[in-house]
Write a protein that holds these residues in place. Structure first.
Motif, short mmCIF file in Angstrom:
data_model
loop_
_atom_site.label_atom_id
_atom_site.label_comp_id
_atom_site.label_asym_id
_atom_site.label_seq_id
_atom_site.Cartn_x
_atom_site.Cartn_y
_atom_site.Cartn_z
N GLY A 356 0.79 -1.17 0.00
CA GLY A 356 0.10 0.10 0.13
C GLY A 356 0.96 1.21 -0.02
O GLY A 356 2.08 1.28 0.19
N LYS A 357 0.36 2.11 -0.48
CA LYS A 357 0.93 3.59 -0.31
C LYS A 357 -0.13 4.76 -0.30
O LYS A 357 -1.17 4.64 -0.84
CB LYS A 357 1.88 3.93 -1.28
CG LYS A 357 1.41 3.74 -2.87
CD LYS A 357 2.50 3.91 -3.91
CE LYS A 357 2.09 4.03 -5.28
NZ LYS A 357 3.18 4.33 -6.41
N ALA A 358 0.37 6.08 -0.13
CA ALA A 358 -0.54 7.21 -0.41
C ALA A 358 0.63 8.16 -1.06
O ALA A 358 1.59 8.56 -0.29
CB ALA A 358 -1.04 7.77 0.83
N GLN A 359 0.24 8.69 -2.22
CA GLN A 359 1.43 9.37 -3.29
C GLN A 359 0.59 10.56 -3.65
O GLN A 359 -0.61 10.71 -4.32
CB GLN A 359 1.54 8.56 -4.01
CG GLN A 359 2.91 9.14 -5.04
CD GLN A 359 3.29 8.15 -6.30
OE1 GLN A 359 3.71 7.18 -5.83
NE2 GLN A 359 3.53 8.57 -7.28
N ALA A 360 1.30 11.90 -3.62
CA ALA A 360 0.98 13.07 -4.20
C ALA A 360 1.34 13.05 -5.67
O ALA A 360 1.99 12.27 -6.16
CB ALA A 360 1.53 14.23 -3.55
N SER A 361 0.76 13.81 -6.56
CA SER A 361 1.10 14.17 -7.88
C SER A 361 2.59 14.56 -8.05
O SER A 361 3.09 15.48 -7.01
CB SER A 361 0.14 14.86 -8.54
OG SER A 361 0.00 16.15 -8.26
N THR A 362 3.30 14.73 -9.15
CA THR A 362 4.55 15.48 -9.25
C THR A 362 4.34 16.59 -9.27
O THR A 362 5.17 17.39 -8.85
CB THR A 362 5.24 14.91 -10.59
OG1 THR A 362 4.41 15.02 -11.58
CG2 THR A 362 5.57 13.41 -10.48
N SER A 363 3.34 17.27 -9.94
CA SER A 363 3.04 18.45 -9.88
C SER A 363 2.95 19.52 -8.72
O SER A 363 3.39 20.35 -8.33
CB SER A 363 1.81 18.88 -11.09
OG SER A 363 0.81 18.30 -10.52
N SER A 364 1.92 18.74 -8.08
CA SER A 364 1.77 19.37 -6.61
C SER A 364 2.83 19.26 -5.39
O SER A 364 3.10 19.86 -4.79
CB SER A 364 0.45 18.78 -5.96
OG SER A 364 0.64 17.42 -5.69
#
Length: 834
Positions: A356-364
């Motif tokens: 599992g993971k929680a990931q932000a976008s590269t732009s944000s």
């Protein structure tokens, strides 16, 4: 913790109220959760008149006046909704209007926060996240010229609810469906439903066609104060504090006919709902406090935190869905998308499983790069509870582009925390990592506060639970100008999905400055999670004005609540309580007093003026866990006392019956040596000291694998493998140390290349080993020496086999085979049996 006592909380005067953009019966215009962030037009109006207006402009106004937030309605042009605190023509006029909807001394209680948290024009899918962000902006404004970093807590008197005159929301939704839902399901479904048109959709979904969704969302909007007890409806006040009623009566929100009559209909349905619920009844002779639910307490989370330089923050308050919101208030929000084996945890947090993971976008995520590059320093702060302590290359927080390139990473190697960071003094993968000492085992399978800091002067530092790990950084003096702005922030894994970490994450923050040791300790002391100060009113019992017994309470997990540090306190600053006995405190829930978790029964103390301070007098420093019943929105708590002040009701605990003896499984009469005993025994047998570098390194590596339970039934095959590894290292060290080898094998030359060519030569090695392991034969029961040594013995067979496979015709081979025979003997059950 800085707790401000006040006699009563009064919001700043609200001369104009926030209401829906349409007014009257028009629907509220919702901002879609996926709407792109609008940029406010450049300001060309009059300059800020004062420093406070300037602080308002920078910290609050520039954030709310954009078109997909409050600037959509509360502007000076169209629709010019009052109060127009988001107008863009004059910051000074906007400032005057904003002061009618904020409370700078207690930002979380601000009118605008309450409204938006309740679902009014939130620009995200979760109104609570919008409310948290607004609170951050107001807090930054309030403290811009002073202690901007310290979030203060103002204690708020809860509603007065008598035990036995309080109602608990039923678990089933039938009563709601037959009363309040007849109105909300008909007139609110256009917006407050998961099936509504996205252009008008608003959470919470208390009008959803699916009652399992609608009922939990409606509970926070209904207040049963004044609905039960001898007074019945108490003069018509039953339900009058309910948000459903107030929205129609005061805010004129979405009225379907006439707002006054519509409000009266809603109040009647709330009262009908209340009438269908039987009040909780308790023994009237008990000495009890008033009752309240968890969320009626004062929010304690984040009290006195240092947040002045926070650029990304994750508090995991939403509790549902696939998005963990960035509530730092710094745009663009680096919201995390949850994927794989991740579950929301009770009391705020996420539990990350394998993969599992929680990931932000590269732009944000690029805002992290931009803001840290501007300062050249940063901090990473996390509250985590690792599920495993025997893992390697396991990443908790990472800002990276894969398993071979990164800007920074907080990782785990067994019981150590790792800090990897790209700089001019490292490779692109951020190695060599800075690691907490292996022997210290600072990483534990419990909730811990971990902070990484970096600045060019001091380099990298790691703090665990407010204390520096004191690990010198060889990379001091470097720069981070070689960072990559195309990377993404990810929690619980690597962006390439091959560095899985397992455990609980309750909080993560990224700061654009290196926190000082004092600031790290400040945030550790502030704590984490969904915590409340619950003030149980005891004024009528003690005769002390505005007297309460205050607990700090949190939802411990999905099944229980944690109560700790009961404190006697008065919110009347003129009062100094004295000579008030407090004995036998118990915690009740939903009209009953549980038999377990009552840690304060032995309490026997007296509140005195000499010990009482501005923050009250602590009655006990222990904590206790009370089982969750209906949930944090509906469970209602109260306190009972054997004695409080002059009132007594001593509870005589029943004598528990002695249970019959339950025979357990048959256990062996013998046991095994545990890890420390194994290490010490091998040292004594071989003469090799335990601090020998090679032995010590192996012991640390296999310690978790060695027996920890002395019972024979608890011994496993993995334990034996660990014992064998340690025995090999001890025997290897002994054989290659001439003085120790001479002690073990008197008169034997281990450099003799023909040693194992004769039976006598073999016996000269196996005989001393058997004697060391088996002793002198004085035990009543022990293996015979012939099973190990002599022709046909196990050690003889081993040496013969090894020398047949590879000829023992060199000194190195003779010593290697001798070490193997030694490890076989010393790592056997003969040594392990205790």
């Amino acid at each position: 913790m800085n707790v401000t006592r006040i006699a009563g909380l009064a919001l700043l005067a609200v001369s104009m109220t926030l209401s829906a953009c349409g007014g009257g019966g028009a629907p509220t215009t919702a901002t879609a959760a996926t709407a792109p962030m609008s940029t406010a037009a450049s300001y060309t109006g009059p300059a800020a008149a004062t420093a406070d207006v300037q602080a308002f402009e920078i910290n609050f106004w520039n954030n709310v006046r954009v078109q997909n937030r409050c600037g959509q309605c509360h502007n000076a042009t169209s629709p010019a909704q009052m109060p127009n605190f988001a107008r863009s023509d004059d910051v000074n006029l906007a400032y005057a209007q904003a002061n009618t909807v904020v409370n700078l001394s207690a930002p979380a209680t601000s009118r605008i926060v309450v409204k938006v948290s309740g679902g009014h024009n939130c620009w995200l899918a979760d109104p609570a996240a919008c409310g948290t962000i607004l609170t951050t902006w107001i807090s930054n404004w309030a403290g811009a010229t002073g202690a901007a970093s310290a979030t203060q807590v103002v204690l708020q008197p809860p509603p007065v609810q008598s035990v036995g005159q309080s109602l608990n929301f039923p678990a089933a939704y039938t009563e709601y469906q037959n009363t309040v839902y007849t109105l909300t399901g008909q007139y609110c479904v256009r917006c407050h439903s998961s099936t509504a048109n996205p252009a008008t959709q608003q959470s919470p979904y208390f009008a959803d066609p699916l009652l399992a969704i609608a009922y939990p969302a409606a509970i926070p909007k209904i207040d049963f104060t004044g609905c039960a007890g001898a007074g019945g409806n108490n003069g018509g006040t039953c339900g009058a504090n309910s948000r459903f009623y107030q929205r129609l009566l005061t805010d004129n929100h979405n009225c379907w006919d006439n707002c006054a009559s519509d409000a009266a209909q809603m109040l009647a349905q709330i009262q009908a709902f209340a009438a269908s619920i039987a009040p909780a009844n308790i023994d009237p002779s008990l000495v009890v406090s008033k009752a309240l639910s968890l969320t009626q307490g004062t929010v304690a989370s984040g009290a006195n935190r240092y947040d002045a330089d926070t650029i990304a923050k994750y508090e995991f308050q939403t509790g549902t869905g696939a998005t963990a919101y960035d509530t730092s208030g710094i745009d663009p929000a680096a919201d995390l998308t949850i994927s794989g084996n991740v579950l929301w945890a009770g009391g705020w947090g996420i539990t990350v499983g394998a993969g599992g993971k929680a990931q932000a976008s590269t732009s944000s995520s690029s805002k992290i790069y931009n803001l840290i590059q501007a300062t050249g320093e940063f901090s990473v702060e996390a509250w985590v509870a690792p599920a495993l302590v025997a893992v390697d290359k396991s990443y908790m927080v990472s800002y990276s582009g894969g398993d071979m390139v990164r800007n920074f990473t907080l990782a785990q190697t067994n019981q150590s925390y790792d800090f990897m960071m790209r700089s001019s003094n490292s490779v692109l993968n951020g190695t060599p990592q800075l690691q907490t000492p292996t022997a210290a085992m600072l990483l534990q399978a419990s909730l811990q506060h971990v902070v990484l800091t970096y600045d060019p002067v001091n380099g990298r530092q790691i703090y665990v639970n407010g204390v520096s790990a004191n690990v010198p950084d060889p990379q001091k003096g470097g720069t981070i100008s070689n960072w990559d702005n195309t990377f993404a922030l990810v929690l619980g894994n690597e962006v390439s999905d091959d560095r899985s970490w397992q455990g609980l994450i309750k909080f993560v923050a990224i700061h654009s400055r290196a926190m000082s040791a004092a600031q790290v300790l400040q945030n550790f002391n502030a704590g984490v999670g969904q915590r409340y100060y619950m003030l149980f009113n005891v004024a009528s019992v003690t005769g002390v004005s505005q007297a309460y017994v205050m607990f700090t309470v949190s939802q411990y997990d999905s099944y229980s609540y944690l109560f700790y540090q009961p404190t006697f306190i008065s919110l009347d600053p003129t009062v100094k309580p004295n000579n008030i006995p407090v004995k036998g405190l118990r915690i009740g829930i939903n009209g009953t007093v549980p038999q377990v978790g009552q840690a304060y029964i032995p309490l026997n103390t007296t509140v005195t003026a000499a010990r009482y301070t501005a923050t009250g007098e602590v009655l006990s420093t222990v904590g206790t866990v009370i089982g969750l019943q209906s949930g944090p929105l509906t469970d209602q708590f109260f306190l009972t006392f054997d004695q409080l002040g002059s009132q007594t009701h001593v509870v005589v605990e029943p004598t528990p019956a002695t249970p019959p003896f339950a025979p357990g499984p048959v256990a062996a009469d013998i046991g095994v040596r545990t890890f420390a005993q194994v290490n010490s025994t091998l040292s004594q047998l071989t003469g090799v000291p335990v601090d020998n570098p090679a032995v010590s390194a192996t012991y640390r590596a296999v310690q978790q694998q060695l027996p920890s339970n002395p019972t024979l039934e608890g011994f496993s095959s993995s334990n034996q493998i660990g014992v064998a590894q340690l025995a090999i290292q001890y025997c290897n060290a002994m054989v290659n140390t001439p003085s120790l080898a001479a002690q073990m094998f008197p008169g034997v030359n281990l450099s003799n290349t023909s040693l194992f060519s004769t039976q006598n030569g073999i016996d000269s090695v196996t005989g001393p080993l058997a004697a060391k392991v088996l002793g002198n034969g004085t035990l009543a029961s022990q293996p015979a020496a012939s099973t190990m040594t002599g022709a046909g013995g196990e050690l003889d067979k081993l040496i013969t086999t090894l020398c047949t496979t590879t000829a023992c015709n060199t000194a190195a081979r003779v010593r290697a085979v001798t070490a193997a025979a030694c490890a076989t003997a010393l790592g056997s059950a003969d040594m392990l049996i205790n």
